[in-house]
Design a protein around this motif. Structure first.
Motif, PDB file in Angstrom:
ATOM      1  N   GLY A 266       0.802  -1.219   0.000  1.00  0.00           N
ATOM      2  CA  GLY A 266       0.000   0.000   0.000  1.00  0.00           C
ATOM      3  C   GLY A 266       0.829   1.261   0.000  1.00  0.00           C
ATOM      4  N   PHE A 267       2.148   1.165   0.224  1.00  0.00           N
ATOM      5  CA  PHE A 267       3.019   2.342   0.260  1.00  0.00           C
ATOM      6  C   PHE A 267       3.331   2.778  -1.167  1.00  0.00           C
ATOM      7  CE2 PHE A 267       7.512   3.891   0.167  1.00  0.00           C
ATOM      8  CZ  PHE A 267       7.267   5.139   0.700  1.00  0.00           C
ATOM      9  N   THR A 268       3.049   4.053  -1.490  1.00  0.00           N
ATOM     10  CA  THR A 268       3.176   4.547  -2.864  1.00  0.00           C
ATOM     11  C   THR A 268       4.309   5.539  -3.051  1.00  0.00           C
ATOM     12  OG1 THR A 268       1.593   6.336  -2.461  1.00  0.00           O
ATOM     13  CG2 THR A 268       0.711   4.235  -3.270  1.00  0.00           C
ATOM     14  N   GLY A 269       5.185   5.707  -2.056  1.00  0.00           N
ATOM     15  CA  GLY A 269       6.296   6.634  -2.216  1.00  0.00           C
ATOM     16  C   GLY A 269       7.241   6.203  -3.315  1.00  0.00           C
ATOM     17  N   SER A 270       8.089   7.144  -3.762  1.00  0.00           N
ATOM     18  CA  SER A 270       8.970   6.887  -4.901  1.00  0.00           C
ATOM     19  C   SER A 270      10.297   6.267  -4.497  1.00  0.00           C
ATOM     20  CB  SER A 270       9.229   8.197  -5.663  1.00  0.00           C
ATOM     21  OG  SER A 270       9.897   9.130  -4.835  1.00  0.00           O
ATOM     22  N   ALA A 271      10.493   5.947  -3.237  1.00  0.00           N
ATOM     23  CA  ALA A 271      11.724   5.291  -2.794  1.00  0.00           C
ATOM     24  C   ALA A 271      11.398   4.433  -1.574  1.00  0.00           C
ATOM     25  CB  ALA A 271      12.800   6.320  -2.450  1.00  0.00           C
ATOM     26  N   GLY A 272      12.047   3.293  -1.490  1.00  0.00           N
ATOM     27  CA  GLY A 272      11.830   2.401  -0.363  1.00  0.00           C
ATOM     28  C   GLY A 272      11.860   0.956  -0.806  1.00  0.00           C
TER      29      GLY A 272
ATOM     30  N   GLY B 187      13.596   9.742   5.407  1.00  0.00           N
ATOM     31  CA  GLY B 187      12.912  10.805   6.135  1.00  0.00           C
ATOM     32  C   GLY B 187      11.791  11.471   5.380  1.00  0.00           C
ATOM     33  N   ARG B 188      11.781  11.365   4.058  1.00  0.00           N
ATOM     34  CA  ARG B 188      10.730  12.009   3.268  1.00  0.00           C
ATOM     35  C   ARG B 188       9.376  11.324   3.437  1.00  0.00           C
ATOM     36  NH1 ARG B 188      13.349  11.304  -2.476  1.00  0.00           N
ATOM     37  NH2 ARG B 188      13.849   9.311  -1.468  1.00  0.00           N
ATOM     38  N   TYR B 189       9.393  10.047   3.831  1.00  0.00           N
ATOM     39  CA  TYR B 189       8.178   9.241   3.727  1.00  0.00           C
ATOM     40  C   TYR B 189       7.693   8.674   5.051  1.00  0.00           C
ATOM     41  CZ  TYR B 189       9.298   9.375  -1.228  1.00  0.00           C
ATOM     42  OH  TYR B 189       9.582   9.797  -2.501  1.00  0.00           O
ATOM     43  N   ARG B 190       8.262   9.104   6.166  1.00  0.00           N
ATOM     44  CA  ARG B 190       7.941   8.440   7.428  1.00  0.00           C
ATOM     45  C   ARG B 190       6.531   8.745   7.919  1.00  0.00           C
ATOM     46  NH1 ARG B 190      14.171   9.073   9.448  1.00  0.00           N
ATOM     47  NH2 ARG B 190      14.890   7.475   7.996  1.00  0.00           N
ATOM     48  N   VAL B 191       6.028   9.908   7.605  1.00  0.00           N
ATOM     49  CA  VAL B 191       4.626  10.190   7.922  1.00  0.00           C
ATOM     50  C   VAL B 191       3.725   9.442   6.948  1.00  0.00           C
ATOM     51  CG1 VAL B 191       2.888  12.000   8.102  1.00  0.00           C
ATOM     52  CG2 VAL B 191       5.216  12.434   8.916  1.00  0.00           C
ATOM     53  N   GLN B 192       4.089   9.484   5.684  1.00  0.00           N
ATOM     54  CA  GLN B 192       3.270   8.850   4.644  1.00  0.00           C
ATOM     55  C   GLN B 192       3.140   7.346   4.844  1.00  0.00           C
ATOM     56  OE1 GLN B 192       4.489   9.849   0.651  1.00  0.00           O
ATOM     57  NE2 GLN B 192       3.565   8.021  -0.238  1.00  0.00           N
ATOM     58  N   VAL B 193       4.240   6.664   5.163  1.00  0.00           N
ATOM     59  CA  VAL B 193       4.181   5.206   5.254  1.00  0.00           C
ATOM     60  C   VAL B 193       3.268   4.760   6.391  1.00  0.00           C
ATOM     61  CG1 VAL B 193       6.191   4.859   6.772  1.00  0.00           C
ATOM     62  CG2 VAL B 193       5.578   3.110   5.107  1.00  0.00           C
ATOM     63  N   ARG B 194       3.271   5.498   7.483  1.00  0.00           N
ATOM     64  CA  ARG B 194       2.412   5.115   8.605  1.00  0.00           C
ATOM     65  C   ARG B 194       0.939   5.252   8.234  1.00  0.00           C
ATOM     66  NH1 ARG B 194       6.284   8.131  11.636  1.00  0.00           N
ATOM     67  NH2 ARG B 194       4.819   9.856  11.911  1.00  0.00           N
ATOM     68  N   ALA B 195       0.642   6.180   7.343  1.00  0.00           N
ATOM     69  CA  ALA B 195      -0.750   6.389   6.940  1.00  0.00           C
ATOM     70  C   ALA B 195      -1.209   5.389   5.891  1.00  0.00           C
ATOM     71  CB  ALA B 195      -0.918   7.812   6.400  1.00  0.00           C
ATOM     72  N   GLN B 196      -0.257   4.761   5.181  1.00  0.00           N
ATOM     73  CA  GLN B 196      -0.640   3.951   4.020  1.00  0.00           C
ATOM     74  C   GLN B 196      -0.609   2.446   4.244  1.00  0.00           C
ATOM     75  OE1 GLN B 196       1.910   5.452   0.805  1.00  0.00           O
ATOM     76  NE2 GLN B 196       0.161   6.569   0.002  1.00  0.00           N
TER      77      GLN B 196
END
Length: 594
Positions: free
Chosen positions: A58-64, A79-88
């Motif tokens: 479900g994680f849609t960030g561009s790196a990881g 660090g760019r995605y730590r808020v986003q990943v918890r939400a997704q």
């Protein structure tokens, strides 16, 4: 312009898909499996058929990436995605702070000695696997296997077959034959018989072609072999019908012929260990072909733009600036009245770009973040997160366009109605950092890691910072994120004339607001001074006003205030003639000296 979750990437599907992956792992005889965001071309953006990480987690960030064991599933993000990943992601997945926690130590902690880690050799580079093997210290074995996510993905989309277009020498500043001959000489001088090219932007640059395989990035997904004779073997789906003309020095074959062609080469063959899939070196090794580990020969020449490319980029930025200013004028009127959401704003901005009649695509999914959503560095608005732009909050919009003559990328942070006082100090410090980079002058040989601190110093003085680089390279009607140059503490690539970079310091207060300001700049030779040493500086390419309502003028040094006022005067001079009457009037007010 924005992403919305579908059943394909819904985190609700995570537990079931994770259970199926573990079943596939057991069948393959591996104790863990690695799921990267990357595809076989190591691109930042991937086709729907390669969205394995998003499909699984479900994680849609561009790196990881994810590592799945029998009882743990870690999703590694920076660090760019730590808020986003918890939400997704669903709670069956555990977010892991990366690179603070590296995969080697994590695996040693979660697996017993003698365990086997499965990988798809087309999705990992030699560099990556060498580092991982060193970290595992022989206690865990890495085994190439078929892709286990593909095995359990029943409705996986087909690979893209976007059509190919050719660019003229007038657009690129150098013909493909000239490029190939220039790089073939590099191979000959190094005693190499061929170079394997796996990066779509390198191949697109070398052959002066563009494609539509990947949303936002006009590259042709292909593999290629550049021979020391300047002949190129190009491997891609024949349905793309590459219009390369009657050139006998370019052989076109289907992608399935790539691996057999590798095994038939004479060595030494240049392979870039940082970008070529591990499967490439496996094929060469199995055929007994000598490998010369070296950088993709297109990387540096592609980064140093020709005069034609820089001229085209200047025009693209002026066109894009007019669209941005029309948008900001509209936003300043509409948003304070209420009713404008993040999606509404992103759609409106793309609409103003479409009105130029020159936009081919946006250059990445627009980051449209209001209030606390602006604190998510690479926020992507969805129907589920869509938020109204409320008076008294900040709105951060990071966006760009793909035009035939250039690629743009700009971020502005603006106040919606009343200015939030808590944001003015950090906003001013971010502006000071951007000015510091804009006005930097430095000796030839200086790299991005030497300049990065200039942008952070005003924030550091207040105990603040940001968790991303200060700038990335940018292509010309190519990828909006392009290497090897960066403004980053980890970049040791010397800056050279013609390199285009972003200049984008920021500050993010979780749960409250995000601030980022971004202009694109191009490296140029500086006027001789002092003892006449070779120095470089930057030319600004982006011409859009900065919200001075958020600036504390007394914090600015006189030279910083002069820069800001001069910048706004130049914005008016360059862009005002391209605007509607209403946007021009708005600009004249927004660009008043402070």
């Amino acid at each position: 312009m924005f992403q919305s979750f579908t059943a394909t990437t819904s985190p609700d599907q995570g537990p079931r898909r994770l259970a199926r992956l573990r079943e596939a792992m057991a069948e393959a005889g591996v104790d863990a499996f690695m799921v990267p965001r990357a595809d076989a071309h190591q691109g930042e953006y991937v086709a729907p058929c390669d969205e394995r990480l998003a499909w699984l987690t479900g994680f849609t960030g561009s790196a990881g990436f994810a590592i799945v064991t029998g009882d743990t599933a870690g999703v590694f993000v920076d660090g760019r995605y730590r808020v986003q990943v918890r939400a997704q992601v669903a709670d069956v997945f555990t977010p892991v702070d990366w690179p603070e926690t590296k995969p080697g130590p994590w695996l040693l902690e979660h697996l017993a000695d003698g365990a086997v880690l499965g990988i798809d050799p087309w999705l990992h580079t030699r560099d990556e696997i060498d580092r991982l093997e060193q970290a595992l210290k022989g206690r865990i074995t890495i085994r190439p296997v078929e892709n286990l996510v593909d095995r359990i993905w029943p409705d996986r989309p087909a690979p893209p077959v976007g059509k190919v277009r050719s660019l003229t020498t007038e657009q690129t500043g150098e013909g493909s034959v000239s490029k190939r001959e220039r790089l073939a000489k590099v191979l000959k001088d190094a005693g190499e018989r061929a170079a394997v090219l796996t990066l779509p932007d390198s191949i697109s640059w070398l052959l002066n072609i563009r494609g539509s395989d990947i949303p936002r990035n006009p590259v042709v997904q292909a593999f290629a072999i550049l021979h020391d004779s300047a002949r190129v073997s190009l491997f891609l789906d024949p349905e793309k019908v590459a219009p390369l003309g009657p050139d006998p020095s370019i052989d076109v074959a289907p992608t399935s012929d790539f691996e057999p062609a590798l095994r038939a080469l004479n060595g030494p063959v240049r392979v870039d260990r940082s970008s070529a899939p591990l499967a490439v070196s496996h094929a060469l090794n199995e055929a007994g072909i000598d490998i010369a580990w070296d950088q993709d020969p297109c990387i540096l020449p592609k980064a140093q733009k020709t005069e034609a490319e820089i001229a085209g980029t200047r025009e693209a930025h002026l066109r894009d600036a007019a669209a941005m200013i029309e948008f900001l004028a509209w936003l300043d009127t509409e948003a304070p009245q209420g009713g404008v959401t993040e999606i509404d704003a992103a759609k409106a901005l793309e609409g103003f770009r479409r009105q130029t009649n020159a936009l081919l695509d946006i250059s990445f999914d627009t980051i449209s973040g209001a209030g606390p959503n602006g604190a998510i560095v690479h926020y992507r608005v969805t129907e589920g997160t869509n938020r109204p732009l409320k008076p008294g909050e900040l709105y951060l919009v990071d966006s760009g366009g793909q035009y035939l003559d250039g690629t743009t990328d700009i971020t502005r942070t603006v106040a919606i109605g009343p200015v939030p006082d808590a944001a003015r100090d950090p906003f001013t410090r971010v502006l000071q950092g951007m000015i510091a980079i804009s006005t930097a002058r430095f000796p030839k040989g200086v790299a991005g890691q030497h300049l990065d601190a200039l942008a952070r110093a005003p924030l550091w003085r207040a105990g603040l910072d940001y968790d991303h680089g200060t700038g990335h390279g940018v292509g010309v009607y190519l990828n909006v994120h392009e290497g090897p140059q960066r403004l980053s503490r980890i970049s040791d690539v010397a800056l050279e004339p013609g390199m285009i970079l972003s200049n984008e310091p920021g500050y993010y207060r979780e749960g409250a607001f995000g601030i980022r300001l971004e202009n694109l700049i191009v490296v140029k030779k500086a006027e001789p001074l002092g003892d006449k040493r070779d120095h470089l500086d930057f030319e600004t390419l982006t011409w859009v006003p900065i919200d001075t309502r958020l600036v504390i003028p007394d914090m600015l040094a006189p030279w910083e205030r002069d820069w800001l006022n001069a910048y706004h005067a130049e914005v008016v001079e360059r862009v005002a003639p391209r605007l509607s009457d209403s946007a021009r009037n708005w600009l004249l007010a927004a660009a008043r000296p402070i």
